[in-house]
Scaffold this active site. Structure first.
Site, PDB file in Angstrom:
ATOM      1  N   ARG A  16       1.091  -1.049   0.195  1.00 30.35           N
ATOM      2  CA  ARG A  16      -0.306   0.221  -0.055  1.00 30.35           C
ATOM      3  C   ARG A  16       0.984   1.220  -0.190  1.00 30.35           C
ATOM      4  O   ARG A  16       1.831   0.850   1.118  1.00 30.35           O
ATOM      5  CB  ARG A  16      -1.073   0.061   1.482  1.00 30.35           C
ATOM      6  CG  ARG A  16      -1.892   1.112   1.742  1.00 30.35           C
ATOM      7  CD  ARG A  16      -2.870   1.135   2.043  1.00 30.35           C
ATOM      8  NE  ARG A  16      -3.301   2.321   2.487  1.00 30.35           N
ATOM      9  CZ  ARG A  16      -4.535   2.888   3.405  1.00 30.35           C
ATOM     10  NH1 ARG A  16      -4.406   1.705   4.258  1.00 30.35           N
ATOM     11  NH2 ARG A  16      -5.523   3.937   2.935  1.00 30.35           N
ATOM     12  N   HIS A  17       0.506   2.460  -0.813  1.00 36.01           N
ATOM     13  CA  HIS A  17       1.076   3.391  -1.343  1.00 36.01           C
ATOM     14  C   HIS A  17       1.442   4.487   0.239  1.00 36.01           C
ATOM     15  O   HIS A  17       1.187   3.727   1.787  1.00 36.01           O
ATOM     16  CB  HIS A  17       0.457   4.541  -1.749  1.00 36.01           C
ATOM     17  CG  HIS A  17      -0.673   4.492  -1.650  1.00 36.01           C
ATOM     18  ND1 HIS A  17      -1.088   5.914   0.176  1.00 36.01           N
ATOM     19  CD2 HIS A  17      -2.212   4.604  -1.835  1.00 36.01           C
ATOM     20  CE1 HIS A  17      -1.831   6.403   0.309  1.00 36.01           C
ATOM     21  NE2 HIS A  17      -3.159   4.710  -0.491  1.00 36.01           N
ATOM     22  N   ASN A  28      -4.516  11.311   3.904  1.00 35.96           N
ATOM     23  CA  ASN A  28      -5.198  10.412   5.022  1.00 35.96           C
ATOM     24  C   ASN A  28      -4.727  10.913   6.168  1.00 35.96           C
ATOM     25  O   ASN A  28      -5.597  10.460   7.794  1.00 35.96           O
ATOM     26  CB  ASN A  28      -4.075   9.538   5.062  1.00 35.96           C
ATOM     27  CG  ASN A  28      -3.704   8.554   2.898  1.00 35.96           C
ATOM     28  OD1 ASN A  28      -2.817   8.375   3.173  1.00 35.96           O
ATOM     29  ND2 ASN A  28      -4.811   7.022   3.502  1.00 35.96           N
ATOM     30  N   GLN A  39      -9.634   9.687   0.001  1.00 33.27           N
ATOM     31  CA  GLN A  39      -9.305  10.234  -1.322  1.00 33.27           C
ATOM     32  C   GLN A  39      -9.552  10.148  -2.623  1.00 33.27           C
ATOM     33  O   GLN A  39     -10.523  10.927  -3.355  1.00 33.27           O
ATOM     34  CB  GLN A  39      -7.502  10.015  -0.851  1.00 33.27           C
ATOM     35  CG  GLN A  39      -7.158  10.724   0.325  1.00 33.27           C
ATOM     36  CD  GLN A  39      -6.123  10.218   0.087  1.00 33.27           C
ATOM     37  OE1 GLN A  39      -4.616  10.779  -0.250  1.00 33.27           O
ATOM     38  NE2 GLN A  39      -5.580   8.956   0.586  1.00 33.27           N
ATOM     39  N   ARG A  61       0.263   8.852  -5.322  1.00 29.33           N
ATOM     40  CA  ARG A  61       0.631   8.669  -3.897  1.00 29.33           C
ATOM     41  C   ARG A  61       1.500   7.360  -4.159  1.00 29.33           C
ATOM     42  O   ARG A  61       1.789   6.351  -3.441  1.00 29.33           O
ATOM     43  CB  ARG A  61      -0.048   8.525  -2.920  1.00 29.33           C
ATOM     44  CG  ARG A  61      -1.477   8.644  -3.043  1.00 29.33           C
ATOM     45  CD  ARG A  61      -2.778   8.681  -2.307  1.00 29.33           C
ATOM     46  NE  ARG A  61      -3.836   7.929  -2.144  1.00 29.33           N
ATOM     47  CZ  ARG A  61      -5.000   8.229  -3.052  1.00 29.33           C
ATOM     48  NH1 ARG A  61      -4.613   9.692  -3.842  1.00 29.33           N
ATOM     49  NH2 ARG A  61      -6.176   7.746  -3.416  1.00 29.33           N
ATOM     50  N   GLU A 113      -7.643   3.833  -6.919  1.00 33.47           N
ATOM     51  CA  GLU A 113      -8.700   3.502  -5.979  1.00 33.47           C
ATOM     52  C   GLU A 113      -9.868   3.878  -5.993  1.00 33.47           C
ATOM     53  O   GLU A 113     -10.269   3.955  -6.909  1.00 33.47           O
ATOM     54  CB  GLU A 113      -7.963   5.151  -4.668  1.00 33.47           C
ATOM     55  CG  GLU A 113      -9.159   4.843  -3.414  1.00 33.47           C
ATOM     56  CD  GLU A 113      -8.683   3.788  -2.861  1.00 33.47           C
ATOM     57  OE1 GLU A 113      -8.998   2.663  -2.866  1.00 33.47           O
ATOM     58  OE2 GLU A 113      -8.402   3.922  -0.977  1.00 33.47           O
ATOM     59  N   HIS A 119      -3.825   1.268  -3.219  1.00 36.20           N
ATOM     60  CA  HIS A 119      -4.546   1.315  -2.555  1.00 36.20           C
ATOM     61  C   HIS A 119      -4.914   0.485  -1.666  1.00 36.20           C
ATOM     62  O   HIS A 119      -5.273  -0.533  -2.030  1.00 36.20           O
ATOM     63  CB  HIS A 119      -5.725   2.580  -2.832  1.00 36.20           C
ATOM     64  CG  HIS A 119      -4.916   3.299  -4.157  1.00 36.20           C
ATOM     65  ND1 HIS A 119      -4.085   4.553  -3.165  1.00 36.20           N
ATOM     66  CD2 HIS A 119      -4.490   3.200  -5.203  1.00 36.20           C
ATOM     67  CE1 HIS A 119      -3.810   5.537  -4.498  1.00 36.20           C
ATOM     68  NE2 HIS A 119      -4.338   4.546  -5.669  1.00 36.20           N
TER      69      HIS A 119
END
Length: 1096
Positions: A457-458, A464, A470, A507, A530, A599
């Site tokens: 995951r980023h 966040n 987002q 990201r 995402e 994501h």
RNA sequence: GGACGAUUAGCUCAGUUGGCUAGAGCGCUUCGUUUACACCGAAGAAGUCGUAGGUUCGAGUCCUACAUCGUCCACCA
């Protein structure tokens, strides 16, 4: 010697017994025909003649259309069998998947109120088999009743065990050759029955509906018209006619617009099917929900957006419309269009609504996965040609011929426009598709290649940290995120990563770059973005929950998955794109180690899919940023298995669908002859070698395209051979008013009824006479009755001849020296019936045998009928009653015997029954076809003169109203001594053939006694002959008759004169024609003069 | 909408490179009981070949248009 010979032929007593005798003889089976009688071709190979009976549907008993097909084919088979061919006619029935399933289901619903789903697959199929055994036996009985000489030992059924093997093999072969593939296609879906419908299960209802004319949005350049505004949510193009001046400039451009708050991307395409005059001439293209739009999408590579789901409701991801029924959504959209001033017109029009035949629910066209045969793909197996090309070629170069020929055009039209053939049907009754699918959790073979997958995951962003959703907002990673990601980097130092795939959002991309220790390739993939949160994007999670506590989410621990987001992606949407991504990886990267950066929601979803667990169980797997997990993915190439039997290990399930009925019936010519067992290493064995390709296929023209075209393709593929040489197309049998016979109209004639009433022979003959290939025919009971009468006549002709036999019936040699004029005349004419030019009555210069060779059955029958009645019965038989000579009896037997042979293919029962009176070893059905000719020289026109005289006398008696008991005297004059001699020699004929002549003088013209006043002058066609009848004095009537004749001749003469006066005619018409006309003129003129003379 | 077929005697249909006064069966009218057949025999009446053009010495036949009926296919935004 006489066996029982009743006055009238009684088919009821005869037919069943005769059929039993035939069956017992074994000659329906060509293997039992005596080898010494079989003809051979140049290479010494036995001549065969094969017809495979078009298998009738087991949905119902046979109708007269079937009888017509049976009559033609039995005729051919019997003809060729007698001609010395090994003749095979192979019977069978067709399971007719959809039709049968419908019939049984309707019956079930009516009788027990149950649907097939209520019963379940197994029980339902049992019901079908129960039904099937009944109809099958009725069909069998009917077929036998018709006298069909089918080889029952080879009987087949499209769904019997052998055919099942053949069908599976065919499917597998085609699949392996690359001819079969799986793809999407629009099908008819009934949202209420939750099932697909075949095309013929769709019914149409005329209805009034509203046509809305509107714009997608304010500044959009097109106004379009539709009756279904709700589907417009899935529009991906606008189609216009390529010739439409108004829109020409837009073609090829793409527009983005917001239609009722749903974003659309519309390409402007041209399609010639678009009517410029309908609506605005512009059509919104909705590929997923309309057949024609789907085709346009295929042609133009358009995106397909599904708007309506299988439940008949608008799918997720369409904002406020999602979950609404089609009806409601339409209302909402119209309302919105009105509100935004986009609706320009609302008018009522009439159109056809397609509805479900079962429940009348409006049908939704939906895309669905189906199996196809590719007709355009070039196949190695076909020498680099496609099925279509091969099938067209064999007809183009006349390897296969259609009778009548004009159907070639229909065949080519159909073939050339043929799209890939969809062979899967969503029905239970039929050949189940031999494809197995493996459920993913059991895929665990060691031999399979694997992907080492690492998912990450980023790193953190500002949002966040703030708890803001987002989604696809492109928020960059913040400082903290970068720092933690760099820490992670160490973990990757020992990993041998081959490739990194990342979400294109900043990201994730940044994360990927940092983790790329070895500087491998980084690929961006949209499918890793995402979850698109729609209206929720940019909002705080907590706030959303406060605002709308009813919003549907999955929740586990701290993790959430938003299920229904206004304007956002649905659960299915995410799952689908992620699944796509996985499947893609399996195909491309087997054996590699891959790092995927994405994501939370997509990663959780991938986790769920890979572990085959539900999404809720997978929730929270990637709750924390920078989470890393490792997986091994099996790249199971055999996710689909095509084969006759499922693979041994557990977990394989068979495709639920069945094959199109035409798939199995398309194989009919070779699957019935033992294929695939009789086909080894490209070589034909046994029956297949003997009887394939078949010689003729006879069927109704309405299934030319459906069946014939398929048979040609299938045969070319399987055995690399045409299936048949000729296609004889029967027309439909209509009732006496020219309407299609149908049960619902109650105008159908049941073959069994009329057979019972008039006999099978009569029914057969009525279906053959007056029936030309490719044309419909009307049939009435009167016609059958007429044929029955003819058969009875033939019976009585035989009765007369045979009952007069004093001794044993023998086919004796005729002594040519003792023949009378009538003997020569009848023998000569009979010769020409069998095999020679025939000029007396028939215009076409062909023999009976040749008519049969040219499939001209109707003409053949009427030709033979003319001989039988006019020549044989009316003249010769009558003459034989008083002209007793040594040869008479021999001739009667000679002709009768051969006449029975010739008639046999048309009316097998009666002829076979009569044949029983001859002392023949053989059954008539295997008697040799006559070819021997007597070749007796005779001038037919001599006999014709006698006939003419007799007819004139009879005519005169009738005209002058002479009582039949009254005898009259007659004088005949002629200057032609040859003709005088002829008449003298045939005096007995003229006296005895119902002319009522008493005294009869024949004199030379110069002996004419001009003083005789009480005579009537008679006209005959031969102007050399003058006839006077004595003692029926009615001079006025005579005058009247002669005047009539003069008028007639003058008119005719005038016609010829005009012709001959025309210089162009003389110079341009062929000399022969001119000569004939001149002769006609001369003859007519002299005749006219003579009559004019008499009148004075 | 596209393709194909049909249109000839009261009815059902033949009519094959354009050329003997357009044929048959049924029905109808008249006559008839004869070495088989009344589920029969003899004789007869009955047609401007769907309409309109065209090509041709010549058209029921070939071409064009139209009309009516029928069938199949596609579709009805």
């Amino acid at each position: 010697m006489q066996k029982e010979f009743p006055k009238t032929y009684n088919p009821k007593e005869v037919e069943d017994k005769i059929y039993a005798t035939w069956e017992k003889s074994g000659f329906f089976n060509p293997d039992n025909l005596q080898t010494k009688n079989i003809k051979k071709d140049k290479n010494g190979k036995e001549k065969t003649y094969t017809i495979i009976l078009p298998p009738p549907n087991i949905t119902d008993k046979l109708h007269l259309g079937h009888s017509s097909i049976l009559a033609t084919q039995d005729l051919l088979i019997r003809y060729y069998r007698m001609k010395g061919y090994r003749a095979l006619w192979l019977p069978g029935t067709d399971h007719a998947g959809i039709a049968t399933q419908n019939v049984v289901e309707k019956k079930l619903l009516k009788e027990k109120g149950l649907t097939r789903q209520d019963l379940g697959r197994e029980k339902f199929l049992k019901e079908i088999w129960k039904f099937l055994s009944k109809t099958q036996s009725v069909i069998l009985k009917q077929t036998k009743k018709m006298g069909s000489s089918l080889d029952w030992s080879r009987e087949t059924f499209t769904l019997d065990e052998e055919r099942k093997i053949a069908v599976k093999k065919m499917f597998i072969d085609m699949y392996e050759a690359g001819a079969i593939y799986r793809g999407e296609r629009i099908i008819n879906w009934c949202p209420r029955c939750k099932s697909t419908l075949a095309d013929d299960e769709v019914e149409y209802k005329k209805q009034k509906t509203k046509l809305y004319t509107f714009k997608y949005s304010k500044n959009f350049p097109f106004t379009i018209a539709t009756t279904r505004p709700e589907t417009k949510l899935g529009d991906t193009a606008i189609a216009v006619n390529p010739n439409d001046q108004r829109y020409k400039k837009y073609i090829g451009k793409t527009y983005e617009t917001n239609f009722c708050s749903v974003k659309l991307k519309l390409k402007i395409i041209a399609d010639r099917h678009i009517e410029m005059d309908f609506g605005t001439g512009a059509l919104g293209v909705t590929p997923a929900h309309s057949m024609i739009d789907w085709q346009m999408a295929e042609k133009n590579n358009l995106k397909i957006i599904k708007v309506i789901g299988e439940d008949g409701k608008i799918k997720d991801n369409f904002g406020e419309y999602s979950g609404k029924t089609v009806k409601d959504a339409r209302k909402m959209i119209v309302k919105k269009l009105k509100k935004n001033n986009l609706l320009e017109k609302e008018e009522e029009i009439e159109n056809n609504l397609s509805i479900c035949y079962r429940c009348d629910t409006a049908i939704e066209p939906l895309p669905s996965k189906q199996w196809f045969i590719s007709v355009n793909k070039k196949l190695d197996r076909l020498g680099g040609k496609s099925l279509k090309e091969k099938a067209i070629k064999v007809v183009k170069n006349k390897k296969i011929e259609f009778i009548p020929n004009r159907f070639e055009k229909r065949y080519f039209d159909w073939m050339e426009n043929m799209r890939d053939w969809c062979i899967s049907r969503q029905i239970w009754f039929g050949h189940r598709i031999p494809v197995w699918y493996q459920r993913s959790e059991v895929r665990n073979q060691k031999s399979d290649k694997k992907i080492n997958l690492i998912m990450a995951r980023h790193g953190k962003t500002d949002w966040n940290e703030k708890g803001i959703m987002q989604g696809q907002f492109d928020i960059p990673m913040n400082k903290l995120g970068e720092k933690t990601t760099f820490k992670l980097r160490d973990k990757f130092k020992n990993e041998k990563i081959d490739l990194i795939i990342t979400s294109p959002l900043k990201r994730a991309k940044k994360t990927a770059e940092i983790l790329n220790v070895n500087g491998v390739k980084i690929i961006e993939d949209d499918r890793l973005k995402e979850h698109y949160y729609g209206e929720l994007q940019g909002k705080k999670r907590a706030d959303v929950l406060k605002e709308d506590p009813n919003i549907k989410i999955l929740e586990k621990n701290n993790a959430t998955f938003w299920m229904e987001i206004p304007g956002g992606e649905s659960y299915e949407d995410v799952r689908k794109r992620v699944n796509n991504f996985i499947e893609d990886m399996k195909k491309k990267y087997a054996g590699k180690t891959i790092l995927v950066v994405s994501h939370e929601d997509p990663l959780d979803m991938i986790h769920a899919i890979l572990n085959n667990i539900s999404k809720i169980d997978a929730l929270g797997t990637f709750t924390n940023v920078n989470d890393i997990k490792k997986y091994k993915i099996l790249c199971a190439e055999k996710k689909i298995y095509v084969g006759a039997e499922p693979p041994k290990e557990n977990g394989w399930t068979q495709d639920e669908d069945s094959l199109d009925t035409w798939f199995s019936s398309g194989m009919w010519t070779f699957s019935t002859l033992g294929w695939p067992n009789s086909f080894k290493n490209g070589k034909k064995l046994k029956d297949l070698a003997k009887f394939h390709p078949t010689q003729a296929l006879g069927t109704g023209y309405e299934i030319l395209t459906l069946w014939v075209s398929r048979m040609i393709m299938m045969s070319l593929f399987a055995v690399n051979e045409i299936p048949f040489e000729k296609v004889y197309l029967n027309g439909m049998v209509l009732d006496e008013y020219g309407k299609k016979m149908s049960k619902s109209k109650g105008n159908g004639i049941d073959p069994l009824d009329v057979i019972d009433k008039f006999g099978a022979d009569a029914v057969r003959l009525s279906l053959l006479i007056g029936n030309t290939p490719g044309n419909d025919m009307r049939l009435s009971e009167e016609k059958i009755e007429g044929c029955r009468n003819f058969i009875n006549k033939l019976w009585n002709i035989s009765r007369y001849i045979l009952q007069n036999q004093k001794s044993e019936i023998k086919d004796q040699k005729i002594n040519y020296d003792n023949l009378t004029l009538s003997d020569k005349w009848i023998l000569n004419n009979f010769d020409s019936v069998i095999d020679l030019e025939h000029t007396a009555k028939i215009t076409r210069s062909k023999s009976f045998t040749e008519f049969l060779d040219h499939y001209d059955f109707s003409f053949a029958a009427s030709f033979l009928q003319t001989f039988t009645l006019d020549f044989f019965a009316d003249w010769y038989l009558e003459i034989s009653k008083f002209e007793k000579t040594s040869e008479k009896n021999k001739i009667l037997i000679y002709i009768l015997k051969r006449l029975l042979i010739l008639w046999h293919p048309f009316i097998p029962f009666a002829t076979e029954k009569i044949w029983g009176n001859f002392n023949s070893k053989n059954l008539l059905m295997i008697e040799k076809w006559p070819t021997k000719k007597l070749k007796i020289p005779v001038d037919n026109c001599y006999f014709h003169i006698i006939q003419d005289i007799i007819k004139s006398i009879r005519n005169a008696r009738s005209q002058y109203k002479v009582k039949s008991s009254q005898k009259i005297d007659m004088v005949i004059y002629s200057k032609n001594s040859k003709k005088l001699d002829l008449i003298k020699s045939q005096k007995h004929l003229i006296k005895n053939l119902r002319t009522g002549i008493n005294k009869f003088k024949i004199k030379k013209i110069n002996e004419k006694n001009e003083n005789v006043k009480d005579v009537i002058y008679l006209t005959v066609s031969d102007s050399d002959i003058e006839i006077y009848l004595i003692g029926m004095i009615d001079k006025n009537k005579e005058k009247e008759n002669l005047q009539k004749e003069i008028n007639n001749l003058e008119k005719y003469l005038n016609q010829i004169k005009n012709k001959l006066d025309n210089k162009n005619f003389i110079s341009k018409a062929p000399a022969e024609i001119v000569k004939i006309e001149k002769r006609k003129y001369k003859e007519t003129e002299s005749k006219l003069k003579k009559i004019q003379c008499k009148l004075k």
